[in-house]
Design an enzyme around this catalytic site. Structure first.
Site, PDB file in Angstrom:
ATOM      1  CB  SER A  38      -1.582  -1.656   1.901  1.00  0.00           C
ATOM      2  OG  SER A  38      -0.356  -0.997   2.085  1.00  0.00           O
ATOM      3  CG  ASP A 160      -1.350  -0.675   5.715  1.00  0.00           C
ATOM      4  OD1 ASP A 160      -2.219  -1.545   5.559  1.00  0.00           O
ATOM      5  OD2 ASP A 160      -0.345  -0.589   4.995  1.00  0.00           O
TER       6      ASP A 160
END
Length: 283
Positions: A38, A160
């Site tokens: 991320s 993610d």
């Protein structure tokens, strides 16, 4: 000897990691291998390109810019993300706060970003290169459920990377690293919990049951990963760097004084650990 560093995600909490990165740059610490999740990946590439304070500048200059982040972006049919995807991942790195692609390429190391395959629920580890200057891979690793659309890479939807592998130190070892530094964005003793919002979100992904399982099991997987990491730390197989305290610091923090304070905590920790890391990487 192959040296590596792992950057946990955590949205704006990852500004702590940016402080560590900048301290390491000041102390001329540059590993052979980096892997991020991320924001750990989105910010980490600026470490490989040796651009000190670049991430801090972006956050301070554009946090309140609606082109960068706003709920209005969610209603834009071409965007459907809390971030302005084109602005954040194309306009900023290619025009406003230019990313140094040449220096990144001259580094000669390996940089990987973790993404979660929506169809399988499994993590995938993709190498970041400078070929795609719209930075789709960085969009994918940052694509928080409900706040981003699916990001398609090779016609496959991704979200993610933290949903399936939040702290990918095992991957760093699997990729041949002999020495690994892990930069976390939560303080010692933190334990993740599965809340009602996460349970509701998992139900909302009924079309993708494996992704729903990721959401429901993420807290347990994260806590087990931390427990194993603490054992490796005791065995002196890794060095772990973490902030003093991130309680009260929002994932999408608005208070720029808090942002600067967490960055400086990271920078201080980076300097504090620098001699230890240098010895660790060369011993």
């Amino acid at each position: 000897m192959k040296t590596g560093i792992v950057f946990e995600g955590g949205a704006f909490r990852t500004i702590f990691s940016c402080g560590v990165m900048d301290a390491f740059l000041d102390r001329d610490i540059m590993p052979d291998y980096m892997i991020g999740v991320s924001a750990g990946a989105a910010y980490g590439v600026s470490y490989a390109s040796r651009q000190k304070r670049r991430n801090l500048q972006i956050l301070l200059d554009y946090r309140d810019d609606k082109r960068y982040m706003s709920m209005h972006n969610m209603t834009d049919k071409t965007n459907r993300s809390v971030y302005g995807l084109e602005f954040a991942y194309d306009t900023i790195p290619n025009k406003l706060v230019p990313f140094d692609y040449d220096t990144f390429n001259a580094w000669g190391g390996e940089f990987y970003a973790v993404v979660t395959n929506v169809l399988t629920g499994k993590p995938e580890y993709m190498r970041y290169t400078t070929e795609d200057r719209t930075n789709k891979l960085l969009q994918a690793t940052c694509a928080l459920p409900a706040l981003f659309p699916y990001i398609y890479l090779n016609d496959t939807p991704y979200l993610d990377g933290g949903l399936s592998d939040s702290i990918p130190y095992e991957r760093a070892f699997a990729d041949g690293c002999d020495r690994v530094v892990v930069v976390l964005t939560r303080q010692k003793g933190y334990k993740k919990k599965t809340g009602a919002t996460t349970k509701a979100l998992a139900h909302a992904f009924w079309k993708y049951p494996e992704l729903g399982k990721d959401l429901l099991s993420r807290a347990d997987c994260y806590n087990r990963s931390l427990k194993k990491l603490e054992q490796l730390e005791k065995e002196k197989k890794v060095i772990v760097i973490r902030p003093d305290n991130t309680d009260g610091f929002s994932r999408l923090e608005k208070d720029k004084e808090k942002i600067k304070a967490l960055y400086h905590d990271g920078y201080t920790k980076g300097l504090l650990f620098s001699d230890k890391v240098k010895e660790f990487y060369t011993k």
